[in-house]
Scaffold this active site. Sequence first.
Site, PDB file in Angstrom:
ATOM      1  NE  ARG A  59      46.050  20.501  55.187  1.00 55.33           N
ATOM      2  CZ  ARG A  59      46.967  19.561  55.191  1.00 55.33           C
ATOM      3  NH1 ARG A  59      46.896  18.601  54.300  1.00 55.33           N
ATOM      4  NH2 ARG A  59      47.947  19.564  56.050  1.00 55.33           N
TER       5      ARG A  59
ATOM      6  CG  ASP B 124      43.943   6.361  60.258  1.00 55.08           C
ATOM      7  OD1 ASP B 124      43.044   7.059  59.753  1.00 55.08           O
ATOM      8  OD2 ASP B 124      45.016   6.122  59.677  1.00 55.08           O
TER       9      ASP B 124
ATOM     10  CB  SER C 229      49.200   8.733  54.359  1.00 51.84           C
ATOM     11  OG  SER C 229      47.978   9.199  53.853  1.00 51.84           O
TER      12      SER C 229
ATOM     13  CG  HIS D  52      45.583   9.406  58.315  1.00 51.26           C
ATOM     14  ND1 HIS D  52      45.934   8.100  58.012  1.00 51.26           N
ATOM     15  CD2 HIS D  52      46.101  10.175  57.309  1.00 51.26           C
ATOM     16  CE1 HIS D  52      46.621   8.076  56.896  1.00 51.26           C
ATOM     17  NE2 HIS D  52      46.745   9.316  56.440  1.00 51.26           N
ATOM     18  CG  ASP D  53      47.452  14.433  60.662  1.00 50.50           C
ATOM     19  OD1 ASP D  53      47.624  13.896  59.554  1.00 50.50           O
ATOM     20  OD2 ASP D  53      47.082  15.615  60.793  1.00 50.50           O
TER      21      ASP D  53
END
Length: 369
Positions: A233, A320, A163, A350-351
């Site tokens: 967040r 992702d 990332s 994505h994580d």
Amino acid sequence: MTISPSIDPSLVTGAWREGDPLGARKIADIGDVVLDSGVTLPDVRLAYETWGRFDGSNAVLVLHALTGDSHVAGRARPGHPTPGWWNALVGPGKAIDTDRLYVVAANILGGCQGSTGPASRDPDGLPWGGSFPALTVRDQVRAEIALSDRLGVDRWRGVIGGSAGGMRALEWAIEQPARVERLFLLATSAAASAEQIALSTTQIDAIRADPAYFDGDYYDGPQGPLQGLDLARRIAHISYRSEYELAERFGRTMQDDGRFAVESYLQHHGAKLVGRFDANSYVVLSAAMNSHDVGRDRGGITAALSRITARTIVAGIDSDRLYPLHQQQELADGIPGSGSLEVVKSDHGHDGFLVESEQVGELARQLLA
């Protein structure tokens, strides 16, 4: 807006501050850093951690993502509110094997866990706050190069990043090709896309819209912009996970308190970040990511990638939606020393670069073998 239920309303910032426990971090004074803007950032310090023993040729640099820090491996302890974010990969006998490798991880310039950033002191002894200068990814790498010089690492056996960490790893390999032997790029891109910038700037605006933000000068007040950081967040976390995972885990389930289960999940992650991060750092680092474009002033992306001499593995996550696979395909196609794009299979979006330790670890083993 309702703030996440578990946030302490007295909190101003989750930044590490002078006088807090050091934990495993060390602090390096790297001097002044001249930024892309022409501004000189004085007396810069970078917090970093190391694992293993340096033998002159075995150093590996691990670069964290937006809200990560230098605590890649290890337990939670005073000074480190959470365990290492890549505990499954870094350690004795693990994929990034600290029995034979010297692993270095630094908190990013502009961060809030010991490195110079908005929450640290300016030359007058006051928090930088809203006067902290804008940064680019290249500025951040410039600081990491200075740290490398301080540590006596002339050449990295490997530079690894996912990332935002992948952005810096790319800049390292382009700007300092002779110092990067092997390169591992995970879930990253050659340039920030319009959609990534759109999501990022919306998060920045959520923080700035918080009445407690005070143009970034909130450190001496009774409360920081907790609601804004919490909301930023939550917005980000939606993009970090896949639609499939959210549907399978939460669906339309309601809790006994009347909240959707997915709503409670996002509030939980917002509250966790507020306890260990700083709103100004979130703004500065997000804006730096928006600046990311390896082709800027280098004749375009293709020309920039052609400068990389490192043996390279590029990997993307099949689910992702924030950094889709075509962005990693561009890197794999453009970097001379890269093999075919590696695709990590994951339901976690994505994580997945943090979650899929077995698949990611195997790729790291191949690269560093």
